[in-house]
Motif scaffolding. Structure first.
Motif, short mmCIF file in Angstrom:
data_model
loop_
_atom_site.label_atom_id
_atom_site.label_comp_id
_atom_site.label_asym_id
_atom_site.label_seq_id
_atom_site.Cartn_x
_atom_site.Cartn_y
_atom_site.Cartn_z
N VAL A 264 -3.24 -0.02 6.57
CA VAL A 264 -2.33 -0.25 5.45
C VAL A 264 -3.11 -0.69 4.22
O VAL A 264 -2.85 -0.26 3.10
CB VAL A 264 -1.27 -1.32 5.81
CG1 VAL A 264 -0.30 -1.50 4.66
CG2 VAL A 264 -0.51 -0.91 7.07
N THR A 265 -4.11 -1.54 4.43
CA THR A 265 -4.95 -1.99 3.33
C THR A 265 -5.71 -0.82 2.72
O THR A 265 -5.80 -0.67 1.51
CB THR A 265 -5.95 -3.05 3.83
OG1 THR A 265 -5.23 -4.13 4.41
CG2 THR A 265 -6.78 -3.58 2.68
N ARG A 266 -6.28 0.03 3.59
CA ARG A 266 -7.03 1.18 3.08
C ARG A 266 -6.13 2.08 2.24
O ARG A 266 -6.52 2.56 1.17
CB ARG A 266 -7.60 2.01 4.25
CG ARG A 266 -8.56 1.29 5.16
CD ARG A 266 -9.78 0.74 4.44
NE ARG A 266 -9.65 -0.68 4.20
CZ ARG A 266 -10.39 -1.37 3.38
NH1 ARG A 266 -11.32 -0.80 2.67
NH2 ARG A 266 -10.22 -2.67 3.25
N SER A 267 -4.91 2.33 2.73
CA SER A 267 -3.98 3.20 2.00
C SER A 267 -3.64 2.61 0.63
O SER A 267 -3.54 3.33 -0.36
CB SER A 267 -2.70 3.39 2.82
OG SER A 267 -2.99 3.95 4.08
N THR A 268 -3.49 1.29 0.59
CA THR A 268 -3.17 0.62 -0.67
C THR A 268 -4.32 0.75 -1.67
O THR A 268 -4.12 0.97 -2.86
CB THR A 268 -2.85 -0.87 -0.42
OG1 THR A 268 -1.84 -0.95 0.58
CG2 THR A 268 -2.35 -1.55 -1.69
N LEU A 269 -5.55 0.61 -1.18
CA LEU A 269 -6.72 0.77 -2.03
C LEU A 269 -6.78 2.18 -2.61
O LEU A 269 -7.11 2.38 -3.78
CB LEU A 269 -7.99 0.47 -1.24
CG LEU A 269 -8.19 -0.99 -0.80
CD1 LEU A 269 -9.44 -1.09 0.08
CD2 LEU A 269 -8.31 -1.91 -1.99
N VAL A 270 -6.46 3.17 -1.78
CA VAL A 270 -6.49 4.55 -2.22
C VAL A 270 -5.44 4.78 -3.31
O VAL A 270 -5.69 5.49 -4.29
CB VAL A 270 -6.27 5.51 -1.03
CG1 VAL A 270 -5.99 6.92 -1.51
CG2 VAL A 270 -7.49 5.52 -0.13
N LEU A 271 -4.28 4.18 -3.15
CA LEU A 271 -3.24 4.32 -4.17
C LEU A 271 -3.70 3.73 -5.50
O LEU A 271 -3.41 4.28 -6.56
CB LEU A 271 -1.96 3.63 -3.69
CG LEU A 271 -1.16 4.39 -2.63
CD1 LEU A 271 -0.09 3.50 -2.02
CD2 LEU A 271 -0.53 5.64 -3.22
N HIS A 272 -4.42 2.60 -5.45
CA HIS A 272 -5.00 2.03 -6.67
C HIS A 272 -5.96 3.04 -7.32
O HIS A 272 -5.93 3.26 -8.52
CB HIS A 272 -5.77 0.75 -6.34
CG HIS A 272 -4.93 -0.47 -6.37
ND1 HIS A 272 -4.50 -1.07 -7.53
CD2 HIS A 272 -4.42 -1.22 -5.35
CE1 HIS A 272 -3.78 -2.13 -7.25
NE2 HIS A 272 -3.71 -2.26 -5.94
#
Length: 882
Positions: A264-272
């Motif tokens: 979930v953290t990785r996905s959030t970073l990608v969205l940034h």
């Protein structure tokens, strides 16, 4: 050999065979490791017996053992919410530096967009493979579950593999949908809807997280009780680097179970990253914004419910001690404020300061004191002593620091924009700003946080927010529930522990602008409109209210408070507030149970005795918040849900003064027109609001600073505009903060400021004069130049504000505080003046205009009483030209 033994052996053989098959087709891992280590790597997935001796030199893996607490129980991994760019998804130039798009370089941005998506797709395939590896033994384990001697029971299998299959299906569908878009790339292609769908299914992850500790605990228990399962759960990757150096990564079930949480953290970073490289006019932009908002809120909710990241340190005696929380706090030592770095370990609290070291040498901490948690207590209200004398700064010096910080920020921006900007100038300015911000952080906190040990040692910290005090207290009390033993550290043990703090710390720098990356958001300047709707989840009826806080200049300030909803489990506030933001990046909501027992009130200033029922926060993402539409959100806090909506108005819009189109009414109408119509010297609305505040609001903490409910203010506004007969009844029944807010709104909506557009430049120049006599003559002359209705109204307000400040020990509103609230309202220029100024940056507006407006009003507030008659009597001796 009986049938059960054969079945169990079959499970092991089948599992080894599946691992071997799984190993053959995973060439993608080699691709991933190439990017990780920078050179090609050959790898082999092998199954080793527990006694296999492997080399771990040069590698520090985060195994399940690393995440165990002192009592041996598994701790929930902390989810990183930081909006930093993922290093593996960032394109790099020949010099190794990250490539970031320049403004207006749309083509390059879209190219980076494809790179980010391609990198994420590759990592998504690896993640799916990891989920497959986790699911691999599930079927053979289920096959033996119905035998007389199962490896695991059906219940244990369902607990360990809870939601893994669902998560696998979600990401497999996401991968299958995203992959064709990358293979057939088009600049106009949209993928935001795929991320939206992925984010909308985070409820599955919530269920997984809730079960995580139980799953890991079940793995551990089953491994200890069943040797066959122990062998199955021990899977290791054996990796060779340049065929000479060996690395071993051990993936036990606990480590694999961590992967969905980390994803979930990785996905959030990608969205940034995607938002950073997606043009605002691209159809994907709002979709990605929405997905990012959902993901960030999910991470915030999860982190409220799980333990903070714990990092282990081993003492010379072999004891496992883990870091639970750390941060910068202001300690009061012998009446002097000192900035300390405080570390909360599983068994003690350690207070340290950074040593001064020579250039080029590693920084180190020096331990000031420590208290074992077994000996630590919080001072109760009944036996509290008065606070010792604390070193403070006059408020005008605090305000001057803010002015300097804002001015330096503007100078740094100008230097960066200049074509021939010199880095030396920027570095010099950054150093000056760091000094000012550090000093502001040192002297701004006022809320006491006291701790004691049973041997008589007492320590006092000052915090800026009850939110932070509650976090520290709750973290300590949670650890104290365990059976802790008092510890005495030898000098060697203390040295080892203090030495480890530099490596273990999770908070690396004090929260000042100079410590932030240039790409980080400068925060929001303007007005945040917040509607607090309702709260649910209370187990018992209580008297409940909420407070709203926002950060400003590195510390948090309380900005609004709802009314108390009495004796309920489901308060329905539906109250709107307007909160002024000064570079703010975060909104906090605290839910309290009101204490009406005055015998429990603490005699110390700033001691809040109401019980915190829950607390939470949301990031104010400029891209997500800046919308004309209301944005609804939910904060989950200790099982309590608070629903709220918010929207943001930029400062340049809030500065505009639009004349009223109505012929009647008082809001938006010239003050001379209103006084002439009413045949009064001071508008009726001003007189009535002042009278009501002095009658029952002068002792109210934060009067004029705390926002009133916007719906109440609008109701009063409509009543005054309509000149209703019930206005006095409404005033007597209305919340006092709403009445104070109505008075502020009246002055803010005047078509021109009370001190007029014509005289505005002269007021700015007059307050900057250094000679006291010249300043006195100029400032009095300017007052004489005001129209009579403006002058008389101003003098009436001036005397009222002085009377409010006389109650500062009770209401906490000094002359400086009142000047900060009313200065911009009375002098804020009209739209025409703003256009003349041609100010483009919100921070410029704050530094160059608002602070000067505060100083103008502060001058008059600090001046001896000013008589209208005396001013007019002296008119003959002065020129009226300005």
């Amino acid at each position: 050999m009986n049938g059960c033994t054969i079945a169990s052996s079959y499970v092991l053989l089948l599992y080894w065979f599946l691992l071997w098959i799984f190993n053959i087709g995973r060439t993608l891992i080699n691709y991933f490791l190439t990017h990780l280590f920078g050179k090609p790597l050959s790898y082999t997935l092998l199954f080793f017996s527990p006694d296999f001796n492997y080399n771990t030199d040069g590698y520090e893996g985060d195994t399940a053992e690393d995440r165990k607490s002192q009592d041996g129980s598994e701790t929930m991994p902390f989810i990183d919410e930081s909006p930093t760019m993922s290093p593996h998804l960032c394109a790099r130039g020949q010099d190794g530096e990250a490539i970031s798009p320049t403004p207006g370089d749309t083509e390059k941005g879209l190219e980076m967009r494809k790179l980010v998506l391609s990198g994420f797709l590759a990592s998504e395939e690896i993640y799916i493979n990891q989920l497959e590896a986790l699911l691999l033994p599930m079927k053979p384990l289920k096959a033996t579950a119905t035998t007389s001697k199962p490896v695991l029971t059906v219940e244990q299998i369902e607990t360990i593999f809870f939601m893994i299959q669902d998560i696998f299906v979600i990401h497999k569908e996401f991968y299958d949908a995203l992959s064709p878009n990358i293979q057939q790339w088009d600049e106009k292609i949209t993928v935001g809807h795929l991320f939206q769908k992925l984010a909308s299914q985070l409820g599955v992850y919530k269920a997984f997280v809730d079960n995580y500790k139980v799953a890991v605990g079940t793995v551990e228990k089953c491994s200890q009780a069943n040797s066959q399962f122990q062998k199955i759960s021990e899977v290791r990757y054996f990796i060779t680097y340049d065929h000479s150096i060996f690395y071993s990564l051990m993936f036990v079930f606990a480590a694999l179970l961590y992967k969905p949480i980390d994803r979930v953290t990785r996905s959030t970073l990608v969205l940034h990253d995607l938002l950073k490289h997606t043009p605002k006019d691209h159809p994907d932009f709002p979709l990605l914004q929405d997905a990012l908002r959902i993901s960030q809120n999910f991470l915030s909710i999860i982190n409220e419910e799980i333990d903070p990241r714990r990092t282990a340190v081993t003492t010379p005696k072999g004891e496992a001690r883990q870091l639970v929380k750390d941060g910068f706090l202001v300690e009061v030592s012998e009446g002097t404020r000192k900035l300390r770095h405080v570390f909360l370990f599983t068994d003690l609290l350690l207070c340290a300061k950074m040593k001064k070291t020579a250039v080029g040498r590693h920084q180190q901490y020096e331990c000031k004191w420590y208290i074992p948690l077994a000996d630590l207590s919080f001072q109760t209200l009944d036996d509290s002593d008065s606070l010792p004398h604390i070193q403070t700064l006059p408020e005008h010096e605090i305000e001057e620091m803010k002015i300097k910080i804002s001015t330096i920020k503007s100078e740094i921006q100008k230097e960066k924009k200049a074509q021939k900007s010199q880095s030396r100038n920027v570095d010099r300015l950054r150093k000056k700003m760091n000094e000012q911000e550090s000093c502001l952080l040192l002297y701004s906190p006022t809320i006491p946080f006291r701790i004691h040990n049973k041997h008589g040692k007492s320590c006092l910290f000052l915090l800026s927010s009850d939110y932070e005090r509650s976090e520290w207290r709750e973290s300590i009390q949670k650890l104290q529930k365990k059976d802790l033993q008092a510890c005495v550290l030898s000098s060697v043990e203390l040295q080892v522990l203090t030495g480890s703090c530099f490596k273990l710390r999770t908070v690396h720098n004090i929260p000042v602008t100079s410590n932030k990356d240039d790409e980080e958001s400068p925060g929001l300047y303007g007005f945040l409109h917040v509607i607090v709707h309702k709260a649910t989840g209370f187990k018992e009826s209580a008297n409940l209210y909420c407070t709203l806080e926002v950060d400003s200049f590195g510390y948090f300030v309380s900005k609004a408070i709802t009314r108390v909803f009495r004796d309920t489990t489901e308060p329905q506030w539906n109250e709107e507030f307007e909160i002024e933001l000064e570079g703010s990046q975060c909104l906090r909501i605290l839910c309290y149970e009101k204490c009406y027992d005055k015998s429990k009130l603490n005699k110390d200033d700033n001691e809040i005795v109401d019980k915190i029922m829950g607390k939470g926060q949301v990031q104010l993402d400029p891209q997500a918040v800046q919308s004309k539409n209301w944005h609804m959100d939910v904060i989950e806090m200790n099982g309590i849900k608070v629903e709220f909506s918010m929207k943001f108005t930029t400062r340049d819009l809030s500065l505009k003064r639009t004349p009223s189109k109505k012929q009647s009414g008082v809001f938006g109408v010239k003050i001379s027109v209103v006084t002439k119509r009413e045949r009064s010297k001071v508008p009726y609305i001003v007189r009535q609001c002042i009278e009501e505040v002095e009658k029952r609001g002068i002792d109210e903490v934060g009067i004029y600073r705390i926002s009133g409910v916007a719906t109440d203010i609008q109701a009063l506004k409509a009543a005054f505009d309509a000149n209703t007969k019930d206005i006095l009844m409404m005033l007597s029944d209305m919340d006092i903060n709403a009445i104070a807010g109505t008075l502020k709104l009246y002055f803010r909506e005047l078509p021109e400021p009370l001190l007029t557009d014509r005289l505005y430049p002269a007021f700015m120049e007059g307050t900057a004069l250094s000679d006291p006599a010249a300043k006195e003559n100029c400032m009095m002359h300017l007052l004489r130049s005001l129209p009579d209705p403006n002058l008389i109204t101003f003098l009436s307000l001036l005397e009222h504000l002085k009377r409010v400040a006389e109650k500062e020990p009770v209401n906490k509103m000094s002359l400086h505080n009142l000047a900060t609230v009313f200065g911009p309202t009375l002098l804020r220029p009209s739209e025409s003046e703003i256009n003349k100024a041609n100010v483009t940056m919100a921070s410029d507006i704050w530094s160059h205009d608002v602070m000067a407006q505060v100083q103008v009003l502060l001058y008059y507030l600090q001046h001896p009483p000013i008589s209208f008659a005396e001013l007019k009597k002296n008119t003959l001796y002065f020129s009226t030209d300005v």
